[in-house]
Scaffold this active site. Sequence first.
Site, PDB file in Angstrom:
ATOM      1  N   ARG A  44       0.825  -1.225   0.000  1.00  8.70           N
ATOM      2  CA  ARG A  44       0.000   0.000   0.000  1.00  8.70           C
ATOM      3  C   ARG A  44       0.853   1.267   0.000  1.00  8.70           C
ATOM      4  O   ARG A  44       0.340   2.353  -0.291  1.00  8.70           O
ATOM      5  CB  ARG A  44      -0.936  -0.006   1.206  1.00  8.70           C
ATOM      6  CG  ARG A  44      -2.054  -1.040   1.101  1.00  8.70           C
ATOM      7  CD  ARG A  44      -2.820  -1.156   2.395  1.00  8.70           C
ATOM      8  NE  ARG A  44      -3.384   0.119   2.813  1.00  8.70           N
ATOM      9  CZ  ARG A  44      -3.879   0.345   4.033  1.00  8.70           C
ATOM     10  NH1 ARG A  44      -3.873  -0.638   4.935  1.00  8.70           N
ATOM     11  NH2 ARG A  44      -4.370   1.521   4.334  1.00  8.70           N
TER      12      ARG A  44
ATOM     13  N   ASN B  79      -6.474  -5.695  20.009  1.00  7.67           N
ATOM     14  CA  ASN B  79      -5.121  -6.230  20.075  1.00  7.67           C
ATOM     15  C   ASN B  79      -4.138  -5.352  19.308  1.00  7.67           C
ATOM     16  O   ASN B  79      -4.356  -5.045  18.128  1.00  7.67           O
ATOM     17  CB  ASN B  79      -5.121  -7.647  19.474  1.00  7.67           C
ATOM     18  CG  ASN B  79      -3.733  -8.242  19.409  1.00  7.67           C
ATOM     19  OD1 ASN B  79      -2.917  -8.051  20.298  1.00  7.67           O
ATOM     20  ND2 ASN B  79      -3.470  -8.975  18.329  1.00  7.67           N
TER      21      ASN B  79
END
Length: 451
Positions: A15, A170
């Site tokens: 990306r 998380n």
Amino acid sequence: MPTALIVLAAGQGTRMKSDTPKVLHELAGIPLFAHALAAGQALTPERTVLVVGPGAERVTDAAIAIDPDIHIAVQADRMGTAHAVAQAQGALAGFSGDAVVLYGDTPFIRPESLAAMQGARAAGNAVVVLGFEAADPGRYGRLVMQGAELLRIVEFKDASDEERAITLCNSGVICADAETLFDLIGAVSNDNASGEYYLTDIVGLARARGLRAAAVTCPEAETLGVNSRADLAAAEAQFQARARADALEAGVTLTAPETVFFSADTALGRDVTVEPNVVFGPGVTVETGAHIRAFSHLEGAHVGGGAVVGPFARLRPGAELSGDAKVGNFVEIKNASIGPGAKVNHLTYIGDADIGEAANIGAGTVTCNYNGVEKFRTQIGANAFIGSDTMLVAPVRIGAGAITGSGSVITRDVPDGALAVARAEQVVKPGVAARLFEMYKKAKRTRRGGT
């Protein structure tokens, strides 16, 4: 308890749309992964392992430049985070103690959070996970808790609707006994929606063996990951905002804080004043009471107490300014020391030089330090006066208290207290200017076809 760091840096970073590996993109003047290394160093690790992808020679070279003792492990096939951590097992052979897993694209984890995780390990938890309350949980993995105990971590793709409603998420950072960590990883399956080996599965596996797991929380901003150019820009903005706030809190005056940019290692003393549009590259230290004026750029430089830099000055690596030295507008200093109270005020290049105490360097002076093959030094003694537009052809020494005449090209040493003038003698020819102007005008008319 001895500690080892495992920093995961094998991601492709597609990306980012870049030929540069993602973890080599710079944040605050240093590669992304260097921030994770710096946070982990607060734990004084016995060993540090960087897990890279295939063909990551540039990452390896950068890591060794930062830490020559770092261990490099290669994840040849990207099969998930558990698989990535497993590649570090060989580098940790014979190690006994805690292993802390960090991520090369997550630059803001604080040493305090890692210390809190170690504290939770010392309290008897086999696995400790760093979590955060997410404003928008999105596709983060969820931490399923029962009181103070962590039951399991569920990846978003595999979570039920009830589990997706959980906002405790998380970060991916884990602390566990190294032997236990690798033993648990050996039992991880890839039977999930992505077909990958999730590091997060070790929590459920640990509990199935009767081991305890816990979560330590940190602010969400600390867990920011960088996956795109937009993320990198957001991370830079976050770093700069924090660095500016820290500088102000430490007694630095920033007249326009939003226009000043810091590097990760910028060090400013109390009562330093920084005017607008100043950029601090890596390796800059500014001592108490110095003044950095607007539109200056500093990198690899030391500025002594009470010194003044700028406006529009550039200090390059190796620039050493003593106390009360002055470097003014459109002056460049490189690999040079400027003595106490010395002045280099205007339109000047000082490279590979030593300027003595209270010397004065006139406008337009250049130390001619490079012959196309080698560089040479210029020595200027205390209280010397260098006239404007002097070319100092190195290697050359100007003695203490010596003077060079303006417009001189100095190629030989000048003794203490001497005057050196090296320029052609001025010739004055009365009336010639008028005749020249008439000649020029006639030539112009002729070119245009006039008479």
